[in-house]
Design a protein around this motif. Structure first.
Motif, short mmCIF file in Angstrom:
data_model
loop_
_atom_site.label_atom_id
_atom_site.label_comp_id
_atom_site.label_asym_id
_atom_site.label_seq_id
_atom_site.Cartn_x
_atom_site.Cartn_y
_atom_site.Cartn_z
N ASP A 130 36.77 10.39 -10.48
CA ASP A 130 36.90 10.04 -9.42
C ASP A 130 36.93 10.36 -8.11
O ASP A 130 38.56 11.41 -8.18
CB ASP A 130 38.02 8.67 -8.88
N LEU A 133 40.11 9.61 -2.18
CA LEU A 133 40.20 9.10 -1.00
C LEU A 133 39.85 10.24 -0.11
O LEU A 133 41.16 10.62 0.13
CB LEU A 133 40.34 8.20 -0.82
N THR A 134 38.93 9.82 1.75
CA THR A 134 39.41 10.37 1.83
C THR A 134 40.57 9.82 2.98
O THR A 134 40.30 8.12 2.63
CB THR A 134 38.76 10.99 3.36
N ARG A 135 40.93 9.75 4.40
CA ARG A 135 41.50 8.95 5.31
C ARG A 135 41.04 8.39 6.13
O ARG A 135 41.66 7.02 5.90
CB ARG A 135 41.88 9.59 6.46
N GLU A 136 39.61 8.61 5.93
CA GLU A 136 38.48 7.15 6.94
C GLU A 136 38.13 6.44 5.22
O GLU A 136 38.24 5.51 5.93
CB GLU A 136 37.01 8.26 6.95
N ASP A 137 37.91 6.73 4.09
CA ASP A 137 37.74 5.27 3.31
C ASP A 137 38.68 4.72 2.81
O ASP A 137 38.27 3.98 3.21
CB ASP A 137 37.04 6.82 2.07
N GLU A 138 40.09 5.37 2.86
CA GLU A 138 41.24 4.43 3.08
C GLU A 138 41.33 3.66 3.89
O GLU A 138 41.80 2.65 3.55
CB GLU A 138 42.29 5.56 2.64
N LEU A 140 38.86 2.57 6.01
CA LEU A 140 37.39 1.91 5.40
C LEU A 140 38.28 0.22 4.59
O LEU A 140 37.68 -0.61 4.34
CB LEU A 140 36.82 2.33 5.34
N ALA A 141 38.58 0.78 2.96
CA ALA A 141 38.62 -0.11 1.97
C ALA A 141 40.46 -0.90 2.73
O ALA A 141 39.91 -2.55 2.04
CB ALA A 141 39.85 0.61 1.13
N GLU A 144 37.58 -3.86 5.08
CA GLU A 144 37.87 -4.70 4.09
C GLU A 144 37.96 -5.70 3.40
O GLU A 144 37.58 -6.94 3.17
CB GLU A 144 36.80 -3.98 3.15
N GLN A 178 32.30 4.17 12.66
CA GLN A 178 32.83 3.55 11.83
C GLN A 178 33.78 2.55 12.08
O GLN A 178 33.74 1.19 11.25
CB GLN A 178 33.24 4.30 10.31
#
Length: 208
Positions: A130, A133-138, A140-141, A144, A178
């Motif tokens: 895997d 994760l980027t900061r943005e992905d973290e 967003l997770a 959610e 985003q």
């Protein structure tokens, strides 16, 4: 008596001792006459030497016999050679089947299976991993998982980042569309697109 001899009659007893005993120093002592101490010591020494010589001769003879037996040169050696030849005859050896039966037999099936497994692992290539994760992905997770809305202070607690870092990342995400940043007095509400409160939506935006 002979003045040039201490023992004129040569019987082993000096003339002085024979005179003191009352015997004739010029005549051999009788068979029953006592023996002088000098003669007794001489006889005792001769007996000890004879006994010692006999013992040494017996020891040497015994060592020679043992060496002859070990080397197999004499009759005993011939017997030992006969015993050795008898021990090497086929009748004295153990059956070959008994030895081979105890040896472990390798299993070709198990070896073939292990070889196939190794070949399959090589064909499969490296295992997928895997990407971090980027900061943005973290963020967003986290949103959610929380249902699409969270206050900015809660995001700071969830990520463990500094307030400045979270504010900078959220501003960049809001510019890209985003997330949506909604100011509630001194607090900021962060939502995913479509999860904004009804009062914060544009009047031209249709509720989802």
């Amino acid at each position: 008596t002979n003045p040039n001899k201490a023992d004129t009659d040569g019987d082993g007893t000096s003339d002085k001792v024979e005179i003191e005993r009352g015997s004739d120093p010029g005549q051999d002592a009788q068979a029953n006459a006592p023996v002088s101490p000098d003669v007794g010591f001489t006889l005792l020494g001769a007996a000890v030497l004879a006994a010692g010589g006999g013992y040494l001769w017996w020891r040497r003879r015994g060592d020679g016999a043992a060496a002859t037996t070990d080397d197999g040169d004499g009759p005993d050696g011939a017997g030992a050679a006969a015993v050795d030849s008898a021990a090497t005859t086929p009748a004295a050896t153990e059956p070959v089947e008994a030895e081979t039966a105890t040896e472990p037999v390798p299993e070709p099936a198990a070896e073939a299976a292990s070889t196939e497994s190794a070949a399959e692992a090589d064909d499969a290539g490296p295992e997928p991993y895997d990407e971090p994760l980027t900061r943005e992905d973290e963020i967003l997770a986290i949103l959610e998982e929380a249902g699409g809305r969270l206050e900015q202070s809660t995001i700071v607690s969830e990520t463990g980042w500094s307030k400045a870092t979270v504010s900078r990342v959220l501003s960049s995400m809001a510019d890209e569309g985003q997330v949506t940043k909604i100011s509630l007095g001194r607090r900021n509400l962060i939502t995913l697109p479509g999860h904004e409160p009804d009062g914060a939506r544009s009047p031209f935006e249709k509720p989802t």
